[in-house]
Design an enzyme around this catalytic site. Structure first.
Site, PDB file in Angstrom:
ATOM      1  N   GLN A 133       1.167 -11.843  -2.651  1.00 49.34           N
ATOM      2  CA  GLN A 133      -0.130 -11.162  -2.727  1.00 49.34           C
ATOM      3  C   GLN A 133      -0.950 -10.627  -4.105  1.00 49.34           C
ATOM      4  O   GLN A 133      -0.264 -10.507  -4.805  1.00 49.34           O
ATOM      5  CB  GLN A 133      -0.508 -10.030  -1.597  1.00 49.34           C
ATOM      6  CG  GLN A 133       0.258 -10.157  -0.196  1.00 49.34           C
ATOM      7  CD  GLN A 133       0.168  -8.483   0.729  1.00 49.34           C
ATOM      8  OE1 GLN A 133       0.309  -7.861   0.209  1.00 49.34           O
ATOM      9  NE2 GLN A 133      -0.126  -9.010   1.383  1.00 49.34           N
ATOM     10  N   HIS A 161      -5.946  -1.385  -4.924  1.00 51.18           N
ATOM     11  CA  HIS A 161      -5.724  -0.160  -3.922  1.00 51.18           C
ATOM     12  C   HIS A 161      -6.820   0.504  -5.020  1.00 51.18           C
ATOM     13  O   HIS A 161      -6.250   0.381  -5.837  1.00 51.18           O
ATOM     14  CB  HIS A 161      -4.184   0.290  -3.699  1.00 51.18           C
ATOM     15  CG  HIS A 161      -3.955  -0.623  -2.580  1.00 51.18           C
ATOM     16  ND1 HIS A 161      -2.693  -1.373  -2.862  1.00 51.18           N
ATOM     17  CD2 HIS A 161      -3.791  -0.986  -1.341  1.00 51.18           C
ATOM     18  CE1 HIS A 161      -2.290  -1.914  -1.620  1.00 51.18           C
ATOM     19  NE2 HIS A 161      -3.154  -2.307  -0.369  1.00 51.18           N
ATOM     20  N   CYS A 214       0.826  -1.250  -0.195  1.00 48.60           N
ATOM     21  CA  CYS A 214       0.159   0.235  -0.155  1.00 48.60           C
ATOM     22  C   CYS A 214       1.461   1.366   0.216  1.00 48.60           C
ATOM     23  O   CYS A 214       0.710   2.491  -1.050  1.00 48.60           O
ATOM     24  CB  CYS A 214      -0.957  -0.029   1.047  1.00 48.60           C
ATOM     25  SG  CYS A 214      -1.453  -1.494   1.896  1.00 48.60           S
ATOM     26  N   ARG A 273       7.965 -10.664   5.466  1.00 52.95           N
ATOM     27  CA  ARG A 273       6.974 -10.518   7.018  1.00 52.95           C
ATOM     28  C   ARG A 273       8.037 -11.143   8.090  1.00 52.95           C
ATOM     29  O   ARG A 273       8.340 -12.927   7.345  1.00 52.95           O
ATOM     30  CB  ARG A 273       5.922 -10.251   7.217  1.00 52.95           C
ATOM     31  CG  ARG A 273       5.230  -9.736   6.458  1.00 52.95           C
ATOM     32  CD  ARG A 273       3.944 -10.147   6.573  1.00 52.95           C
ATOM     33  NE  ARG A 273       3.540  -9.387   5.404  1.00 52.95           N
ATOM     34  CZ  ARG A 273       1.890  -8.919   5.724  1.00 52.95           C
ATOM     35  NH1 ARG A 273       0.875  -9.201   6.711  1.00 52.95           N
ATOM     36  NH2 ARG A 273       1.442  -7.956   4.763  1.00 52.95           N
ATOM     37  N   ASP A 293      -2.967  -8.465  -4.542  1.00 54.31           N
ATOM     38  CA  ASP A 293      -3.003  -7.050  -4.318  1.00 54.31           C
ATOM     39  C   ASP A 293      -4.051  -5.315  -4.869  1.00 54.31           C
ATOM     40  O   ASP A 293      -3.579  -6.118  -6.591  1.00 54.31           O
ATOM     41  CB  ASP A 293      -1.716  -6.514  -3.600  1.00 54.31           C
ATOM     42  CG  ASP A 293      -1.848  -5.708  -1.767  1.00 54.31           C
ATOM     43  OD1 ASP A 293      -3.241  -5.397  -1.801  1.00 54.31           O
ATOM     44  OD2 ASP A 293      -1.238  -4.844  -1.170  1.00 54.31           O
ATOM     45  N   LYS A 313     -13.786  -3.688   7.804  1.00 54.06           N
ATOM     46  CA  LYS A 313     -13.682  -4.798   6.616  1.00 54.06           C
ATOM     47  C   LYS A 313     -14.536  -5.559   6.316  1.00 54.06           C
ATOM     48  O   LYS A 313     -15.679  -5.748   7.003  1.00 54.06           O
ATOM     49  CB  LYS A 313     -12.200  -5.898   6.858  1.00 54.06           C
ATOM     50  CG  LYS A 313     -11.232  -5.409   7.478  1.00 54.06           C
ATOM     51  CD  LYS A 313     -10.252  -6.380   7.648  1.00 54.06           C
ATOM     52  CE  LYS A 313      -9.905  -6.863   9.607  1.00 54.06           C
ATOM     53  NZ  LYS A 313      -9.323  -7.697   9.463  1.00 54.06           N
ATOM     54  N   HIS A 343      -8.676  -1.666   0.095  1.00 58.58           N
ATOM     55  CA  HIS A 343      -7.374  -2.753   0.017  1.00 58.58           C
ATOM     56  C   HIS A 343      -8.273  -4.445  -0.594  1.00 58.58           C
ATOM     57  O   HIS A 343     -10.003  -4.273  -0.008  1.00 58.58           O
ATOM     58  CB  HIS A 343      -6.498  -3.132   1.305  1.00 58.58           C
ATOM     59  CG  HIS A 343      -6.251  -1.626   2.040  1.00 58.58           C
ATOM     60  ND1 HIS A 343      -4.538  -1.321   1.579  1.00 58.58           N
ATOM     61  CD2 HIS A 343      -6.290  -0.860   3.295  1.00 58.58           C
ATOM     62  CE1 HIS A 343      -4.225  -0.733   3.030  1.00 58.58           C
ATOM     63  NE2 HIS A 343      -5.125   0.409   3.036  1.00 58.58           N
TER      64      HIS A 343
HETATM   65 ZN   LIG Z   1      -3.340  -2.492   1.587  1.00 56.87          ZN
END
Ligand SMILES: [Zn+2]
Length: 403
Positions: free
Chosen positions: A145, A149, A98, A127, A147, A232, A278
């Site tokens: 991910q 946005h 992000c 991580r 991912d 969420k 997200h």
């Molecule tokens: Zn994100």
């Protein structure tokens, strides 16, 4: 249960491995496993592209400054892999995408007419987990991910959420999963824990609830399950056997746009604070692959199978014809494999069955003479087709993602 464990199946089907030298929690994907990942990713991208998403690409490291601004340097510190350059500059491996994506959005001013901006990227994040917690694909240090946005105005949140929800539904329906959604809201007992005003939260939570009702979704509320920066939608998928997995998530974020001062220019020419959504559909490709490996017990549907059709010559003298057929299928975009080892016919068929290929074709004298190809599936059902009909049948099945 053990035979359905993704770690065992992943090894048997040669999808991924681990190396002592590389380290635990760092899966290495084989050619077959990479095809599986790519098929999952391709499907998600297709659903996104139809809804106006654009691909972006970012580096895997960043200067410390980005995470100081986003707050991750402080809050995420223990899980951050930190790097110091030879000139003593501090960098970190990205634990999420992000903050980088905000900088793509913020490269230039945006008018309300250009909103929303929808960025998607399938990329690894890193991580630092304790090595005792690592095992298989479900806990890893390198997480891929899928991912996305969305940078949008408050007034666009509902429409953008619904679009992503459509993608989630279409994606998981393809595997025959039933979805339940948790509306992850604030903890009513500790409203001070969360960023942003109570009015904004009330409004956002109300909107999510209304959306779930409108869609007739199977939902429940999870007080205290929200992220600090916004509510969420968390999706749980279950298969026919009743196993349930946490799958996709859609999150509203009112904090990062504040920290990075992200705005658009509205109809009156004023700076208007935007919000960020997200959205991960697979969540992580590692976890999604693990779920699908276990769901199918390794017997993937045709479109997802790293190897789709095996061609088995009865003997040496059928090898040329088999090779020709193999080439024709490859040209048609079908992942064909030629089983031309010196093994007995019985052994070759057993190998194909063990590798859980969806189809195989045995080529002998009769098949070469007649041009009729006996296509046999995992259930032992056989149909005879000429080459054009064979290609048409398999191509349709792949395209329609038949289970
Ligand atoms: Zn994100």
């Amino acid at each position: 249960m053990e035979e359905r464990d993704h770690r065992q199946l992943g090894k048997e089907l040669d999808l991924f491995s681990f190396s002592e030298l590389v380290g635990p929690g760092l899966p290495l994907w084989t050619p077959k496993g990479t095809i599986l990942r790519q098929e999952i990713d391709k499907f998600i991208w297709q659903l996104r592209e139809e809804r106006g998403y654009q691909r972006v690409t970012i580096p895997h490291i960043t200067k410390k400054d980005l995470y100081e601004t986003s707050g991750h340097w402080e809050k995420f510190s223990e899980e951050l892999f930190k790097i110091v350059s030879r000139e003593g500059r501090e960098y970190a491996l990205k634990p999420m995408n992000c903050p980088h994506h905000t900088q793509i959005f913020d490269r230039k001013p945006h008018s309300y007419r250009e909103m929303p901006q929808r960025y998607a990227e399938t990329t690894m994040v890193y991580r630092d987990e304790q090595s005792g917690e690592l095992g298989g694909l479900t806990r890893v240090l390198s997480i891929t991910q899928d991912d996305a946005h969305v940078f949008c105005r408050h007034s666009q949140v509902k429409e953008e959420f619904l679009k992503i929800w459509d993608i989630v539904d279409l994606f998981y329906k393809t595997f025959g999963f039933k979805l339940r959604v948790r509306l992850s809201f604030r903890d009513p007992a500790a409203p001070e824990k969360y960023l942003g005003t109570s009015e904004i939260w009330d409004k956002a939570e109300g909107e999510l609830r209304a959306m779930a009702e409108e869609r007739g979704a199977d939902f429940f509320e999870g007080p205290g399950e929200a992220a600090l920066y916004g509510p969420k939608l968390d999706f749980m998928g279950s298969n026919a056997a009743g196993r349930e997995w946490q799958v996709a998530t859609i999150q509203l974020d009112m904090n990062i746009p504040e920290r990075f001062d992200l705005v658009c220019t509205n109809e009156k020419g004023e700076r208007e604070r935007i919000v960020m959504i997200h959205a991960a559909i697979a969540g992580s490709l590692e976890r999604c692959a693990a779920v699908l490996i276990e769901h199918y017990g390794g017997a993937f549907p045709l479109w997802l199978s790293p190897e789709q059709v095996a061609i088995i010559p009865v003997s040496e003298k059928h090898a040329d014809y088999s090779k020709e057929l193999h080439e024709k299928l490859k040209i048609a975009g079908i992942r064909s494999v030629l089983q031309d080892e010196n093994d007995s016919l019985g052994k070759k068929i057993r190998n194909v069955k063990q590798a859980k290929l969806p189809y195989f074709i045995v080529i002998g004298d009769k098949e070469i003479e007649s041009g009729k190809l006996p296509l046999e599936n995992r259930a032992g059902e056989k149909i005879e087709l000429d080459i054009d009909a064979l290609v048409a049948k398999l191509s349709t099945e792949i395209k329609e993602k038949v289970i």
